[in-house]
Write a protein that holds these residues in place. Structure first.
Motif, PDB file in Angstrom:
ATOM      1  N   VAL A  33      -1.379   8.617 -20.295  1.00  0.00           N
ATOM      2  CA  VAL A  33      -0.020   8.276 -19.773  1.00  0.00           C
ATOM      3  C   VAL A  33       0.199   6.919 -19.775  1.00  0.00           C
ATOM      4  O   VAL A  33       1.407   6.430 -20.230  1.00  0.00           O
ATOM      5  N   ARG A  34      -0.674   6.106 -19.620  1.00  0.00           N
ATOM      6  CA  ARG A  34      -0.634   4.739 -19.325  1.00  0.00           C
ATOM      7  C   ARG A  34      -0.204   4.344 -20.843  1.00  0.00           C
ATOM      8  O   ARG A  34       0.790   3.352 -20.977  1.00  0.00           O
ATOM      9  N   CYS A  35      -0.703   4.546 -21.908  1.00  0.00           N
ATOM     10  CA  CYS A  35      -0.511   4.107 -23.304  1.00  0.00           C
ATOM     11  C   CYS A  35       0.872   4.904 -23.637  1.00  0.00           C
ATOM     12  O   CYS A  35       1.850   4.065 -24.417  1.00  0.00           O
ATOM     13  N   ARG A  36       1.472   5.896 -23.090  1.00  0.00           N
ATOM     14  CA  ARG A  36       2.842   6.245 -23.274  1.00  0.00           C
ATOM     15  C   ARG A  36       3.861   5.570 -22.571  1.00  0.00           C
ATOM     16  O   ARG A  36       4.818   4.960 -23.338  1.00  0.00           O
ATOM     17  N   VAL A  37       3.656   5.282 -21.480  1.00  0.00           N
ATOM     18  CA  VAL A  37       4.370   3.984 -20.921  1.00  0.00           C
ATOM     19  C   VAL A  37       4.653   2.778 -21.643  1.00  0.00           C
ATOM     20  O   VAL A  37       5.782   2.224 -21.665  1.00  0.00           O
ATOM     21  N   GLU A  38       3.365   2.282 -22.049  1.00  0.00           N
ATOM     22  CA  GLU A  38       3.339   1.135 -22.839  1.00  0.00           C
ATOM     23  C   GLU A  38       4.075   1.315 -24.070  1.00  0.00           C
ATOM     24  O   GLU A  38       4.851   0.245 -24.399  1.00  0.00           O
ATOM     25  N   GLN A  39       3.720   2.330 -24.618  1.00  0.00           N
ATOM     26  CA  GLN A  39       4.500   2.527 -25.895  1.00  0.00           C
ATOM     27  C   GLN A  39       6.155   2.336 -25.991  1.00  0.00           C
ATOM     28  O   GLN A  39       6.621   1.682 -26.847  1.00  0.00           O
ATOM     29  N   GLY A  82       8.164  11.022 -27.571  1.00  0.00           N
ATOM     30  CA  GLY A  82       7.184  10.792 -26.401  1.00  0.00           C
ATOM     31  C   GLY A  82       6.673  12.060 -25.727  1.00  0.00           C
ATOM     32  O   GLY A  82       6.398  13.056 -26.402  1.00  0.00           O
ATOM     33  N   SER A  83       6.301  11.804 -24.315  1.00  0.00           N
ATOM     34  CA  SER A  83       5.627  12.806 -23.485  1.00  0.00           C
ATOM     35  C   SER A  83       6.568  12.818 -22.211  1.00  0.00           C
ATOM     36  O   SER A  83       6.779  12.070 -21.794  1.00  0.00           O
ATOM     37  N   TYR A  84       6.582  14.158 -21.628  1.00  0.00           N
ATOM     38  CA  TYR A  84       7.145  14.411 -20.376  1.00  0.00           C
ATOM     39  C   TYR A  84       6.373  13.873 -19.216  1.00  0.00           C
ATOM     40  O   TYR A  84       6.805  13.675 -18.286  1.00  0.00           O
ATOM     41  N   TYR A  85       4.920  13.438 -19.584  1.00  0.00           N
ATOM     42  CA  TYR A  85       4.320  12.711 -18.520  1.00  0.00           C
ATOM     43  C   TYR A  85       4.995  11.414 -18.196  1.00  0.00           C
ATOM     44  O   TYR A  85       4.840  11.122 -17.132  1.00  0.00           O
ATOM     45  N   THR A  86       5.612  10.825 -19.017  1.00  0.00           N
ATOM     46  CA  THR A  86       6.273   9.614 -18.648  1.00  0.00           C
ATOM     47  C   THR A  86       7.692   9.737 -17.735  1.00  0.00           C
ATOM     48  O   THR A  86       7.780   9.233 -16.896  1.00  0.00           O
ATOM     49  N   TYR A  87       8.134  11.113 -17.957  1.00  0.00           N
ATOM     50  CA  TYR A  87       9.118  11.519 -16.975  1.00  0.00           C
ATOM     51  C   TYR A  87       8.681  11.761 -15.600  1.00  0.00           C
ATOM     52  O   TYR A  87       9.359  11.282 -14.571  1.00  0.00           O
ATOM     53  N   PHE A  88       7.450  12.182 -15.596  1.00  0.00           N
ATOM     54  CA  PHE A  88       6.913  12.567 -14.167  1.00  0.00           C
ATOM     55  C   PHE A  88       6.399  11.376 -13.620  1.00  0.00           C
ATOM     56  O   PHE A  88       6.271  11.258 -12.361  1.00  0.00           O
ATOM     57  N   GLY A 105      19.438  -5.408 -30.056  1.00  0.00           N
ATOM     58  CA  GLY A 105      20.184  -5.017 -30.957  1.00  0.00           C
ATOM     59  C   GLY A 105      19.761  -3.611 -31.562  1.00  0.00           C
ATOM     60  O   GLY A 105      20.519  -2.987 -32.547  1.00  0.00           O
ATOM     61  N   LEU A 106      18.564  -3.259 -31.118  1.00  0.00           N
ATOM     62  CA  LEU A 106      18.139  -1.873 -31.850  1.00  0.00           C
ATOM     63  C   LEU A 106      17.768  -0.955 -30.625  1.00  0.00           C
ATOM     64  O   LEU A 106      16.690  -1.020 -30.129  1.00  0.00           O
ATOM     65  N   PRO A 107      18.689  -0.377 -30.038  1.00  0.00           N
ATOM     66  CA  PRO A 107      18.268   0.705 -29.083  1.00  0.00           C
ATOM     67  C   PRO A 107      17.109   1.781 -29.524  1.00  0.00           C
ATOM     68  O   PRO A 107      17.630   2.365 -30.585  1.00  0.00           O
ATOM     69  N   VAL A 108      16.414   1.972 -28.777  1.00  0.00           N
ATOM     70  CA  VAL A 108      15.383   3.131 -28.942  1.00  0.00           C
ATOM     71  C   VAL A 108      15.233   4.282 -27.860  1.00  0.00           C
ATOM     72  O   VAL A 108      14.937   3.772 -26.823  1.00  0.00           O
ATOM     73  N   ALA A 109      15.778   5.450 -28.330  1.00  0.00           N
ATOM     74  CA  ALA A 109      15.662   6.466 -27.381  1.00  0.00           C
ATOM     75  C   ALA A 109      14.074   6.995 -27.237  1.00  0.00           C
ATOM     76  O   ALA A 109      13.488   7.285 -28.437  1.00  0.00           O
ATOM     77  N   VAL A 110      13.796   7.418 -26.178  1.00  0.00           N
ATOM     78  CA  VAL A 110      12.244   8.167 -25.928  1.00  0.00           C
ATOM     79  C   VAL A 110      12.526   9.472 -25.647  1.00  0.00           C
ATOM     80  O   VAL A 110      13.009   9.816 -24.564  1.00  0.00           O
ATOM     81  N   ILE A 111      12.274  10.524 -26.632  1.00  0.00           N
ATOM     82  CA  ILE A 111      12.402  11.945 -26.259  1.00  0.00           C
ATOM     83  C   ILE A 111      11.174  12.539 -25.481  1.00  0.00           C
ATOM     84  O   ILE A 111      10.190  12.399 -26.144  1.00  0.00           O
ATOM     85  N   GLU A 112      11.270  12.675 -24.487  1.00  0.00           N
ATOM     86  CA  GLU A 112      10.229  13.032 -23.473  1.00  0.00           C
ATOM     87  C   GLU A 112       9.903  14.484 -23.459  1.00  0.00           C
ATOM     88  O   GLU A 112      10.484  15.485 -22.824  1.00  0.00           O
ATOM     89  N   LEU A 113       8.832  14.982 -24.233  1.00  0.00           N
ATOM     90  CA  LEU A 113       8.557  16.204 -24.719  1.00  0.00           C
ATOM     91  C   LEU A 113       7.620  17.230 -23.965  1.00  0.00           C
ATOM     92  O   LEU A 113       6.667  16.471 -23.517  1.00  0.00           O
ATOM     93  N   PRO A 114       7.889  18.197 -23.419  1.00  0.00           N
ATOM     94  CA  PRO A 114       7.197  19.219 -22.886  1.00  0.00           C
ATOM     95  C   PRO A 114       6.330  19.914 -24.100  1.00  0.00           C
ATOM     96  O   PRO A 114       5.997  19.439 -25.152  1.00  0.00           O
ATOM     97  N   PHE A 115       5.849  21.133 -23.724  1.00  0.00           N
ATOM     98  CA  PHE A 115       5.512  21.822 -24.533  1.00  0.00           C
ATOM     99  C   PHE A 115       6.593  22.333 -25.808  1.00  0.00           C
ATOM    100  O   PHE A 115       7.590  22.749 -25.268  1.00  0.00           O
TER     101      PHE A 115
END
Length: 301
Positions: free
Chosen positions: A131-137, A109-115, A148-158
């Protein structure tokens, strides 16, 4: 484990596949075009649930490492197009993964969702379609996956580094600027930075732990001036970086926004508010503290 890496030919996907193999896992890579290192062809933005189930069959987990260009101008309104490219494919992918009995997943994902989460006063999802679509994603992908299927979101910077001939998509323009005789200027503020190898390691750990967390990642936090100076040093053209006044930055971005409006286009990051992001300290704490020297040399050397 048997892991499918979607976007396995890209910078992050290739590193993730390598790290998983080094840790003893069986990896299959998929991408939209045939090239070295790609095992299966699949365009995740177009594939149906049934088509995804074919490539997911027999896998234990899946990594989505495809890329979306948030700066690409599109005809207004852009939300339907961004949702079609970013959200709907993730919903289909994790619906297919649930039906095939996979037990873990990772989305790059993106670090914009972190912020957006820790700085709600910035109203990022409201102001920026990307950012809206990253949050919805993240939200809708997890809903499709089920409990039953945990999904981790890696919030990427540069992200810096290299995989074969793949470097960050923004690296070429920055390298040409750093090698030129033009003065270097940068606004106040800065960004978190991570290596592609660091991202891959975090992704592997998330899969092994069946994590369903939001995971912001950073190796170092750098001011924009320090970031640009580092690139200039790597390419052999070190020189001072001057401060770009905030007013000049805002004026230039506002002018670009007006021009885009004339052609009825917009991008995922709203130019009217982009200066606020560029002058902020987009830092992730704590940073891991891993050296980025080698990754900078790979990207720009």
């Amino acid at each position: 484990m048997r892991i499918l890496v979607m976007g396995g030919s890209g910078l992050i996907g290739a590193h993730t596949a390598d790290v998983l193999r080094a840790r003893g896992h069986e990896v299959t890579t998929a991408a939209r075009s045939a090239q070295a290192g790609v095992d299966r062809l699949l365009d995740v933005t177009r594939a149906s649930v049934d088509e995804m189930r074919v490539v997911l069959a027999g896998q234990d987990g899946v990594v989505l490492a495809t890329r979306t260009d948030e700066q690409r101008p599109l005809p207004k309104p852009i939300y339907p197009a961004f949702r079609r490219d970013m959200v709907d494919p993730v919903v289909r992918l994790f619906s297919a993964a649930r039906l095939e009995g996979l037990g873990r997943g990772v989305v790059m994902g993106s670090y914009y969702t972190y912020f957006d989460r820790v700085r709600p006063q910035w109203r990022l999802a409201e102001r920026h379609t990307y950012v809206r679509c990253r949050v919805e994603q993240a939200r809708e992908g997890r809903a499709a996956a089920g409990a039953g299927l945990p999904v981790a979101v890696i919030e990427l910077p540069f992200v810096v580094g290299r995989a074969g001939d793949r470097v960050p998509n923004w690296a070429g323009g920055l390298e040409r600027w750093a090698r030129s005789r033009a003065p270097l200027v940068a606004p106040a503020g800065g960004t978190a930075v991570v290596s592609a190898l660091g991202v891959a390691t975090v992704a592997a750990e998330a899969l092994e732990g069946a994590s369903g967390a939001d995971i912001p990642v950073a190796d170092e936090n750098l001011s924009w001036a320090a970031f640009l100076a580092r690139v200039a040093a790597v390419v052999g053209r070190p020189r001072p970086v001057r401060r770009l006044p905030a007013g000049v930055l805002r004026g230039g971005l506002r002018g670009g926004g007006v021009l885009a409006d004339l052609f009825r286009k917009e991008s995922g990051i709203n130019p009217a508010h982009f200066a606020d992001l560029l002058t902020a300290e987009l830092f992730i704490e704590p940073a891991a503290g891993r050296s980025l020297d080698a990754a900078f040399r790979e990207s720009f050397g």
